[in-house]
Design an enzyme around this catalytic site. Structure first.
Site, PDB file in Angstrom:
ATOM      1  N   ASP A  33      -2.779  36.075  48.073  1.00 23.01           N
ATOM      2  CA  ASP A  33      -3.376  37.261  47.788  1.00 23.01           C
ATOM      3  C   ASP A  33      -3.752  37.892  49.002  1.00 23.01           C
ATOM      4  OD1 ASP A  33      -5.736  39.031  46.960  1.00 23.01           O
ATOM      5  OD2 ASP A  33      -5.310  38.297  45.129  1.00 23.01           O
ATOM      6  N   ILE A  34      -3.659  39.283  49.176  1.00 24.07           N
ATOM      7  CA  ILE A  34      -3.686  39.987  50.275  1.00 24.07           C
ATOM      8  C   ILE A  34      -5.263  40.348  50.529  1.00 24.07           C
ATOM      9  CG2 ILE A  34      -1.785  41.228  50.542  1.00 24.07           C
ATOM     10  CD1 ILE A  34      -3.086  43.916  49.255  1.00 24.07           C
ATOM     11  N   HIS A 102      -0.092  38.328  36.554  1.00 31.95           N
ATOM     12  CA  HIS A 102      -0.397  37.438  37.811  1.00 31.95           C
ATOM     13  C   HIS A 102      -1.438  36.597  37.463  1.00 31.95           C
ATOM     14  CE1 HIS A 102      -2.324  41.378  38.548  1.00 31.95           C
ATOM     15  NE2 HIS A 102      -3.250  40.716  39.383  1.00 31.95           N
ATOM     16  N   HIS A 104      -4.397  34.337  39.231  1.00 33.41           N
ATOM     17  CA  HIS A 104      -5.127  34.202  40.100  1.00 33.41           C
ATOM     18  C   HIS A 104      -5.744  32.686  40.375  1.00 33.41           C
ATOM     19  CE1 HIS A 104      -6.345  38.374  41.921  1.00 33.41           C
ATOM     20  NE2 HIS A 104      -6.084  38.457  40.478  1.00 33.41           N
TER      21      HIS A 104
END
Length: 129
Positions: A33-34, A102, A104
């Site tokens: 994750d960014i 998506h 997490h």
């Protein structure tokens, strides 16, 4: 495939700035994750474009299970073994910024910071586990 979708482009290796992590499932990709909310924060994404978690139906249960298995495998490959200290889930619209399914994967969940504990709160109005 949606060329405007950043996760579709990442899944097709069209975003050189995003490194894909080894993934045993050819229908899924995994990457960091960014904006990590934990020391380990990965996203598991179907290669095929799918809408957000609101589009999931009973027939998608095997897909979600595979996404979770990939998340666990990536954690283990990155030397995280306490699978009891993991948080996995989806942001519920309108609280998801990318309209491509998506998952997490955050670990250790016990080390989530103050804002991350709110943002990734178990079965909250905005995050479902």
């Amino acid at each position: 495939y949606d060329g405007k979708c950043v996760f579709c482009r990442i899944a097709r290796r069209e975003e050189p700035g995003t490194a894909l992590l080894p993934c045993e499932d050819e229908d899924l990709v995994c990457f960091r994750d960014i904006k990590p909310g934990a020391p380990h924060h990965y996203l598991v994404v179907p290669v095929k474009h799918m809408g957000n978690c609101k589009t999931l139906k009973a027939e998608h249960i095997p897909l979600v299970r595979r996404m979770m298995e990939v998340g666990k495998a990536v954690l283990q490959k990155n030397n995280f073994s306490d699978l009891n200290d993991v948080r996995m889930g989806f942001h519920w619209p309108p609280f998801c910024s990318i309209a491509h399914l998506h998952l997490h994967v955050l670990a250790p969940a016990s080390q989530l910071g103050f804002l991350s504990r709110i943002y990734y709160r178990i079965n909250s109005y905005w995050f479902i586990t």
